[in-house]
Design an enzyme around this catalytic site. Sequence first.
Site, PDB file in Angstrom:
ATOM      1  CB  THR A  56      -1.072   0.109   1.431  1.00 34.60           C
ATOM      2  OG1 THR A  56      -1.438   1.244   1.426  1.00 34.60           O
ATOM      3  CG2 THR A  56      -0.356  -0.394   2.441  1.00 34.60           C
ATOM      4  CB  CYS A  71      -3.850   4.992  -4.631  1.00 34.22           C
ATOM      5  SG  CYS A  71      -4.938   3.757  -3.666  1.00 34.22           S
TER       6      CYS A  71
END
Length: 229
Positions: free
Chosen positions: A83, A196
């Site tokens: 992430t 992202c």
Amino acid sequence: MRRIGLIGGMSWESTAAYYRLINEDVRDRLGGLHSARLVLDSVDFADVEALQVDGRWDEAGELLAGSARRLVGAGAELVALCTNTMHKVADSIEEAVDVPFVHLADVTADAVRAAGLGRVGLLGTAFTMEQAFYRDRVASHGLDVVVPAADDRAQVHRVIYDELCRGVVLDASRRTYAEVIGRLVADGAEGVILGCTEIELLVRAADSPVPVFPTTALHARAIVDAALS
């Protein structure tokens, strides 16, 4: 091959992409029936998201540090965090274990520099776009980082949490992102970081007039580099 430890689940859709990309790369490099030696600790994203919203980053760091320790206890010889946003607590993870940590922002910045670019746009969650932890890490590699205007940041963030993290991919949102990218380019961006991991489910190279840097794919490749080095 070193055993890879992945901290995943944020969201599980992007973690699944990591698993696929890492194993495809190992297969392509080693041939035959080779696959990656890895262990995965997948957290409940609802718990993490609640900590994000409340600004309880120290607790989030403790949560993911515990994940890293479990991975090392299971035999991981290097650790990676699947992430972008939670690299805000990367220091807590690195301090928790004594194996190498493959930092996503460094990998991404290296790719931008290798492409010969100096000014790059950044898309991601509001945390990633608005806080310094990620922008400054990328900028420390000699790059100028620009982010969208406030209204565009809100749209980008909404699509990530309300759609992409739930496995929803809409053409309308792809068009919205393309418009945001266009405004970043007008602001001088020579490339755009898809900062992202879920954004790669939506945005393709054809959706941008400048090069895009898909952080999941770049990070997965760097993880395999580390595992095979």
